[in-house]
Design a protein around this motif. Structure first.
Motif, PDB file in Angstrom:
ATOM      1  N   LEU A   1       0.747  -1.776  -0.662  1.00 13.73           N
ATOM      2  CA  LEU A   1       0.128   0.436  -0.075  1.00 13.73           C
ATOM      3  C   LEU A   1       0.873   1.298  -0.268  1.00 13.73           C
ATOM      4  N   PHE A   2       1.914   1.035   0.452  1.00 10.94           N
ATOM      5  CA  PHE A   2       2.783   2.523   0.584  1.00 10.94           C
ATOM      6  C   PHE A   2       4.554   1.952   0.730  1.00 10.94           C
ATOM      7  N   ALA A   3       5.397   2.994  -0.169  1.00 12.18           N
ATOM      8  CA  ALA A   3       6.893   3.536   0.501  1.00 12.18           C
ATOM      9  C   ALA A   3       7.163   4.061   0.651  1.00 12.18           C
ATOM     10  N   GLY A   4       8.627   4.284   1.089  1.00 15.05           N
ATOM     11  CA  GLY A   4       8.985   5.149   1.260  1.00 15.05           C
ATOM     12  C   GLY A   4      11.023   5.248   1.241  1.00 15.05           C
ATOM     13  N   ARG A   5      11.181   6.049   1.131  1.00 13.13           N
ATOM     14  CA  ARG A   5      13.064   5.993   1.779  1.00 13.13           C
ATOM     15  C   ARG A   5      13.551   7.593   2.350  1.00 13.13           C
ATOM     16  N   ILE A   6      13.556   6.741   3.239  1.00 13.98           N
ATOM     17  CA  ILE A   6      13.846   8.219   4.139  1.00 13.98           C
ATOM     18  C   ILE A   6      15.260   8.023   5.667  1.00 13.98           C
ATOM     19  N   PRO A   7      16.074   9.222   5.044  1.00 11.57           N
ATOM     20  CA  PRO A   7      17.004   8.863   6.080  1.00 11.57           C
ATOM     21  C   PRO A   7      16.875   9.361   7.753  1.00 11.57           C
ATOM     22  N   PHE A   8      17.694   8.362   8.459  1.00 13.17           N
ATOM     23  CA  PHE A   8      17.750   8.865   9.832  1.00 13.17           C
ATOM     24  C   PHE A   8      18.827   8.923  11.089  1.00 13.17           C
ATOM     25  N   VAL A   9      18.942   9.735  11.965  1.00  7.87           N
ATOM     26  CA  VAL A   9      20.145   9.584  12.821  1.00  7.87           C
ATOM     27  C   VAL A   9      19.792   9.243  13.786  1.00  7.87           C
ATOM     28  N   ALA A  10      20.827   8.453  14.850  1.00 10.94           N
ATOM     29  CA  ALA A  10      21.068   7.194  15.006  1.00 10.94           C
ATOM     30  C   ALA A  10      21.701   8.023  16.403  1.00 10.94           C
ATOM     31  N   GLN A  11      21.410   8.006  18.224  1.00 15.35           N
ATOM     32  CA  GLN A  11      22.716   8.223  18.841  1.00 15.35           C
ATOM     33  C   GLN A  11      23.016   6.853  19.201  1.00 15.35           C
ATOM     34  N   ALA A  12      24.204   6.946  19.544  1.00 15.31           N
ATOM     35  CA  ALA A  12      24.553   5.665  21.261  1.00 15.31           C
ATOM     36  C   ALA A  12      24.351   6.707  22.150  1.00 15.31           C
ATOM     37  N   THR A  13      23.934   5.785  23.848  1.00 14.87           N
ATOM     38  CA  THR A  13      23.509   6.574  24.454  1.00 14.87           C
ATOM     39  C   THR A  13      24.557   5.374  25.512  1.00 14.87           C
ATOM     40  N   LYS A  14      24.215   5.576  27.193  1.00 16.83           N
ATOM     41  CA  LYS A  14      24.637   4.988  28.278  1.00 16.83           C
ATOM     42  C   LYS A  14      23.897   3.417  27.942  1.00 16.83           C
ATOM     43  N   ASP A  15      22.351   3.485  27.885  1.00 15.43           N
ATOM     44  CA  ASP A  15      22.137   2.173  27.405  1.00 15.43           C
ATOM     45  C   ASP A  15      21.851   1.275  26.267  1.00 15.43           C
ATOM     46  N   GLY A  16      22.544   2.220  25.000  1.00 18.17           N
ATOM     47  CA  GLY A  16      22.539   1.396  23.961  1.00 18.17           C
ATOM     48  C   GLY A  16      22.767   2.721  22.280  1.00 18.17           C
ATOM     49  N   TRP A  17      22.230   2.099  21.839  1.00 15.23           N
ATOM     50  CA  TRP A  17      21.421   2.737  20.644  1.00 15.23           C
ATOM     51  C   TRP A  17      20.427   3.075  20.859  1.00 15.23           C
ATOM     52  N   VAL A  18      19.558   4.650  20.099  1.00 17.33           N
ATOM     53  CA  VAL A  18      18.993   4.995  19.338  1.00 17.33           C
ATOM     54  C   VAL A  18      18.441   5.878  18.788  1.00 17.33           C
ATOM     55  N   ILE A  19      17.065   5.943  18.045  1.00 15.37           N
ATOM     56  CA  ILE A  19      17.066   6.728  16.811  1.00 15.37           C
ATOM     57  C   ILE A  19      16.640   8.416  17.752  1.00 15.37           C
ATOM     58  N   ALA A  20      17.688   9.351  17.064  1.00 17.35           N
ATOM     59  CA  ALA A  20      16.742  10.661  16.883  1.00 17.35           C
ATOM     60  C   ALA A  20      16.160  10.991  16.314  1.00 17.35           C
ATOM     61  N   GLU A  21      16.571  11.046  15.300  1.00 20.34           N
ATOM     62  CA  GLU A  21      15.304  11.829  13.660  1.00 20.34           C
ATOM     63  C   GLU A  21      15.802  11.166  12.190  1.00 20.34           C
ATOM     64  N   PHE A  22      14.345  11.688  12.326  1.00 21.36           N
ATOM     65  CA  PHE A  22      14.242  11.726  10.760  1.00 21.36           C
ATOM     66  C   PHE A  22      13.965  12.649  10.163  1.00 21.36           C
ATOM     67  N   ARG A  23      14.481  12.605   8.698  1.00 22.85           N
ATOM     68  CA  ARG A  23      14.314  13.417   8.018  1.00 22.85           C
ATOM     69  C   ARG A  23      13.325  13.654   6.797  1.00 22.85           C
ATOM     70  N   LEU A  24      12.415  14.298   6.112  1.00 25.02           N
ATOM     71  CA  LEU A  24      12.053  14.641   5.296  1.00 25.02           C
ATOM     72  C   LEU A  24      11.918  15.702   4.456  1.00 25.02           C
TER      73      LEU A  24
END
Length: 183
Positions: free
Chosen positions: A137-160
């Motif tokens: 039904l849908f498709a996309g291609r989206i850039p993302f940014v991740a940050q390392a934290t003391k608890d592990g990696w988290v996705i921090a940002e998506f860009r459109l």
């Protein structure tokens, strides 16, 4: 002697485990983190089904932003996100495709089985990549940014970029939509 060998084994195990900041974000880990990061919690998804205004939800996740996008005549915007098909598509079909992760606590346009490609360039503290996804039904291609934290990696940002917007995770874990400036 047994005590000494045990101590050496423990030290080796601890040193090889390392901290979250020692390891770079891998594509495999990014693929696991992206769907829930882009998602809407089950509670918020239920609230949206009762009142479809995005204001009923505090966290403006990527899936919420994509759900609220207005179609454009811009072919570059279609590369970022588009609904597929020529005829009318029922909203309930799209929400059902998003909510296949209901048992995991979220609804998301990016589901593990929809990811067709994922790239990731990482240092020990920060990673950037692009996730490409497609359902029937849908498709996309989206850039993302991740940050390392003391608890592990988290996705921090998506860009459109074509919509001049980004979705940013606050320190409290709540997502907000902001204007995308520059890159």
């Amino acid at each position: 002697m047994k005590q000494h060998i045990f101590s050496v084994v423990v030290l080796i195990a601890l040193s090889s485990a390392g901290s979250a900041q020692d390891a770079k974000l891998t594509v495999d880990l990014a693929k696991k983190l992206l769907p829930p990061a882009a998602g809407i919690s089950n509670a918020d998804f239920k609230a949206l089904s009762e009142d479809p205004l995005p204001d009923v939800v505090k966290s403006k996740s990527l899936s919420l932003v994509l759900f609220a996008l207005r179609p454009t005549k811009n072919p570059d915007a279609d590369k970022e996100f588009r609904v597929l098909g020529d005829g009318p598509i029922r909203v309930s079909d799209i929400t059902q495709a998003m909510w296949i992760s209901k048992g995991k606590g979220y609804a998301s346009f990016i589901q593990p089985k929809y990811i067709t490609e994922c790239s990731c360039e990482s240092t020990a503290e920060r990673a950037e990549g692009v996730v490409t996804f497609k359902s029937d039904l849908f498709a996309g291609r989206i850039p993302f940014v991740a940050q390392a934290t003391k608890d592990g990696w988290v996705i921090a940002e998506f860009r459109l970029a074509q919509y001049k917007t980004k979705v940013v995770r606050g320190k409290d874990g709540v997502w907000s939509q902001e204007a995308l400036t520059g890159k």
